[in-house]
Motif scaffolding. Structure first.
Motif, mmCIF file in Angstrom:
data_model
loop_
_atom_site.group_PDB
_atom_site.id
_atom_site.type_symbol
_atom_site.label_atom_id
_atom_site.label_comp_id
_atom_site.label_asym_id
_atom_site.label_seq_id
_atom_site.Cartn_x
_atom_site.Cartn_y
_atom_site.Cartn_z
ATOM 1 N N GLY A 3 6.161 7.446 -7.367
ATOM 2 C CA GLY A 3 7.122 6.653 -6.368
ATOM 3 C C GLY A 3 6.752 5.222 -6.010
ATOM 4 N N LYS A 4 5.727 4.531 -7.054
ATOM 5 C CA LYS A 4 5.387 3.190 -6.674
ATOM 6 C C LYS A 4 5.633 2.405 -8.186
ATOM 7 N N ILE A 5 5.974 1.282 -8.017
ATOM 8 C CA ILE A 5 6.251 0.437 -9.098
ATOM 9 C C ILE A 5 4.989 -0.419 -9.258
ATOM 10 N N ILE A 6 4.222 -0.144 -10.492
ATOM 11 C CA ILE A 6 2.960 -0.879 -10.647
ATOM 12 C C ILE A 6 3.189 -1.905 -11.836
ATOM 13 N N LEU A 7 2.601 -2.900 -11.670
ATOM 14 C CA LEU A 7 2.582 -4.122 -12.632
ATOM 15 C C LEU A 7 1.142 -4.302 -13.266
ATOM 16 N N ALA A 8 0.764 -3.877 -14.273
ATOM 17 C CA ALA A 8 -0.533 -4.151 -15.113
ATOM 18 C C ALA A 8 -0.209 -5.143 -16.239
ATOM 19 N N TYR A 9 -0.676 -6.519 -15.818
ATOM 20 C CA TYR A 9 -0.509 -7.455 -16.579
ATOM 21 C C TYR A 9 -1.514 -8.614 -16.136
ATOM 22 N N GLY A 10 -2.739 -8.721 -16.578
ATOM 23 C CA GLY A 10 -3.721 -9.423 -16.287
ATOM 24 C C GLY A 10 -4.643 -8.690 -15.230
ATOM 25 N N LYS A 11 -4.051 -8.073 -14.204
ATOM 26 C CA LYS A 11 -4.487 -7.348 -13.117
ATOM 27 C C LYS A 11 -3.681 -6.232 -12.950
ATOM 28 N N LYS A 12 -4.018 -5.046 -12.493
ATOM 29 C CA LYS A 12 -3.276 -4.008 -11.848
ATOM 30 C C LYS A 12 -3.037 -4.214 -10.530
ATOM 31 N N GLN A 13 -1.550 -4.318 -10.133
ATOM 32 C CA GLN A 13 -1.201 -4.371 -8.692
ATOM 33 C C GLN A 13 0.101 -3.608 -8.266
ATOM 34 N N GLU A 14 0.058 -3.229 -7.248
ATOM 35 C CA GLU A 14 1.429 -2.286 -6.673
ATOM 36 C C GLU A 14 2.508 -3.384 -6.342
ATOM 37 N N LEU A 50 1.855 2.646 -18.542
ATOM 38 C CA LEU A 50 1.553 1.505 -19.453
ATOM 39 C C LEU A 50 0.074 0.795 -19.318
ATOM 40 N N GLU A 51 -0.633 0.564 -20.356
ATOM 41 C CA GLU A 51 -1.897 -0.122 -20.338
ATOM 42 C C GLU A 51 -1.528 -1.338 -20.017
ATOM 43 N N GLU A 52 -0.463 -2.048 -20.691
ATOM 44 C CA GLU A 52 -0.048 -3.419 -20.048
ATOM 45 C C GLU A 52 1.331 -3.273 -19.743
ATOM 46 N N GLY A 53 1.947 -3.747 -18.789
ATOM 47 C CA GLY A 53 3.407 -3.427 -18.601
ATOM 48 C C GLY A 53 3.666 -3.405 -17.062
ATOM 49 N N MET A 98 3.492 -12.944 -6.252
ATOM 50 C CA MET A 98 3.764 -11.617 -6.023
ATOM 51 C C MET A 98 4.300 -11.475 -4.792
ATOM 52 N N ASP A 99 3.792 -12.186 -3.637
ATOM 53 C CA ASP A 99 4.415 -11.771 -2.478
ATOM 54 C C ASP A 99 5.896 -12.406 -2.287
ATOM 55 N N VAL A 100 5.975 -13.362 -2.930
ATOM 56 C CA VAL A 100 7.524 -13.665 -3.079
ATOM 57 C C VAL A 100 8.301 -12.894 -3.707
ATOM 58 N N ILE A 101 8.023 -12.277 -4.720
ATOM 59 C CA ILE A 101 8.899 -11.159 -5.686
ATOM 60 C C ILE A 101 8.716 -10.103 -4.428
ATOM 61 N N GLN A 102 7.757 -9.431 -3.927
ATOM 62 C CA GLN A 102 7.911 -8.262 -3.235
ATOM 63 C C GLN A 102 9.028 -8.505 -2.118
ATOM 64 N N LYS A 103 8.957 -9.751 -1.601
ATOM 65 C CA LYS A 103 9.949 -9.898 -0.439
ATOM 66 C C LYS A 103 11.481 -9.926 -1.050
ATOM 67 N N SER A 104 11.568 -10.174 -2.177
ATOM 68 C CA SER A 104 13.056 -10.540 -2.664
ATOM 69 C C SER A 104 13.373 -8.966 -3.076
ATOM 70 N N VAL A 105 12.537 -8.240 -3.752
ATOM 71 C CA VAL A 105 12.891 -7.147 -4.302
ATOM 72 C C VAL A 105 13.178 -6.104 -2.848
ATOM 73 N N LYS A 106 12.532 -6.153 -1.926
ATOM 74 C CA LYS A 106 12.806 -5.316 -0.810
ATOM 75 C C LYS A 106 14.198 -5.998 -0.052
ATOM 76 N N ALA A 107 14.552 -7.006 -0.104
ATOM 77 C CA ALA A 107 15.668 -7.406 0.544
ATOM 78 C C ALA A 107 16.893 -7.314 -0.242
ATOM 79 N N PHE A 108 16.845 -6.882 -1.452
ATOM 80 C CA PHE A 108 17.992 -6.996 -2.568
ATOM 81 C C PHE A 108 18.686 -5.864 -2.245
ATOM 82 N N GLY A 109 19.890 -6.116 -1.972
ATOM 83 C CA GLY A 109 20.652 -5.007 -1.347
ATOM 84 C C GLY A 109 21.823 -4.365 -2.630
ATOM 85 N N GLY A 110 21.777 -4.844 -3.615
ATOM 86 C CA GLY A 110 22.348 -4.580 -5.066
ATOM 87 C C GLY A 110 23.728 -5.332 -5.020
ATOM 88 N N VAL A 111 24.363 -5.029 -6.253
ATOM 89 C CA VAL A 111 25.716 -5.751 -6.385
ATOM 90 C C VAL A 111 26.757 -4.889 -6.070
#
Length: 328
Positions: free
Chosen positions: A254-265, A245-248, A297-310
């Motif tokens: 195999g990577k989740i990429i955020l393109a909003y304001g800037k593009k970042q992994e 996506l151009e924005e989204g 973003m660093d807080v988001i990254q830490k949380s998603v990597k630690a998340f073990g699911g429901v």
């Protein structure tokens, strides 16, 4: 509505109804709590409310008292086409859902998540991310914690993350989240909603009151939710597991990429403890909601990597001798 002295009927004695009755009683209403169960089968929590002044009405529909009320609050399990509800509305009684009641008492921003599948996982993960920056975040709704139960413990500095079902939107009128998400839509609950068109309309109510200052996160791969984006007033951000996506936010090699304001992994999917494309979509939705709110973003990254699911849903348990174990 100012509730002091107002007559309020709450229908349903499951968790949501109990919480709504307790909230209304604290707000000064004269509350009746109704259920089709006979008195000898009502939950202990209802009997405790009776001791505090809530009247219990058991064993039948409240046809004889519905039109005398100032407000009727429906638990999610109560169909909206029952004769007493139709009669009460015709008599000018306002009928709302438990979620709508709690929303009207909320002073902090709200994130609302709906969809046919993935709501619980996405809501739980979004709540975990938000708690890292707002520790008193309330994770409520269809996830199993009644919204009404938590609302009085919130301040303007807090946050609500709510899992919202189509049932909870049937009698929502003013409900206005700052951030909403519709994950996907497939046929469901048609025994209650009768047609797919009505079911879709209930999902649309999650974002119906949003303005240009709000955000709506939508699934680009779902034809219905993609079309929603064309008529929503809120700022739309799509997530996609198949398209760049151009924005989204999207999957790429195999990577989740955020393109909003800037593009970042955000992360590589191999860094996640939850498996499957559907879960990667849930992660993308949660990341998008947290990021537009302003979570670093660093807080988001830490949380998603630690998340073990429901629990029980491809839930990561541990890794032993190089093998990851999941509870499904």
């Amino acid at each position: 509505m100012k509730y002091t002295g107002k007559r309020a009927l709450v229908c349903g004695m499951a968790k949501s109804g109990i919480a709504a009755a307790a909230l209304l009683q604290k707000l000064g209403a004269v509350v009746t709590l109704q259920d089709m169960k006979e008195r000898n089968a009502v939950p202990a929590a209802a009997l405790e409310l009776e001791k505090e002044g809530v009247a219990l009405y058991t064993g039948k529909n409240p046809d004889d008292i519905a039109c005398e009320q100032d407000l009727i609050v429906l638990s999610p399990g109560i169909p909206c086409d029952l004769p007493f509800i139709i009669a009460a509305e015709a008599a000018g009684v306002e009928v709302i859902s438990e979620v709508e009641l709690a929303y009207r008492e909320t002073t902090c921003p709200i994130t609302a998540i709906t969809g046919t599948n993935g709501k619980t996982t996405t809501t739980t993960l979004t709540g975990e991310i938000m708690k890292a920056v707002r520790p008193n975040t309330a994770v409520v709704g269809n996830i199993g914690v009644p919204y009404s139960e938590k609302v009085q413990g919130l301040t303007e500095q807090d946050w609500v993350v709510a899992e919202i079902s189509s049932f909870q939107m049937e009698k929502a009128k003013e409900f206005h989240p700052h951030i909403s998400a519709v994950l996907n839509i497939t046929p469901d609950h048609l025994n209650r909603h009768k047609t797919m068109e009505v079911y879709i309309a209930m999902k649309e109510r999650v974002f119906a009151k949003q303005t240009e200052e709000d955000f709506c996160i939508l699934n680009y791969e779902d034809e219905l939710t993609r079309e929603f984006g064309k008529k929503i007033r809120a700022k739309v951000l799509y997530f996609s597991s198949r398209h760049i996506l151009e924005e989204g936010i999207y999957l790429e090699e195999g990577k989740i990429i955020l393109a909003y304001g800037k593009k970042q992994e955000v992360c590589a999917v191999e860094d996640l403890k939850i498996l499957g494309t559907h879960n990667y979509e849930n992660v993308m939705a949660a990341v998008a909601m947290a990021y537009v709110y302003g979570v670093p973003m660093d807080v988001i990254q830490k949380s998603v990597k630690a998340f073990g699911g429901v629990e029980h849903r491809i839930e990561y348990v541990t890794e032993k001798n190089g093998v990851a174990y999941y509870n499904d």
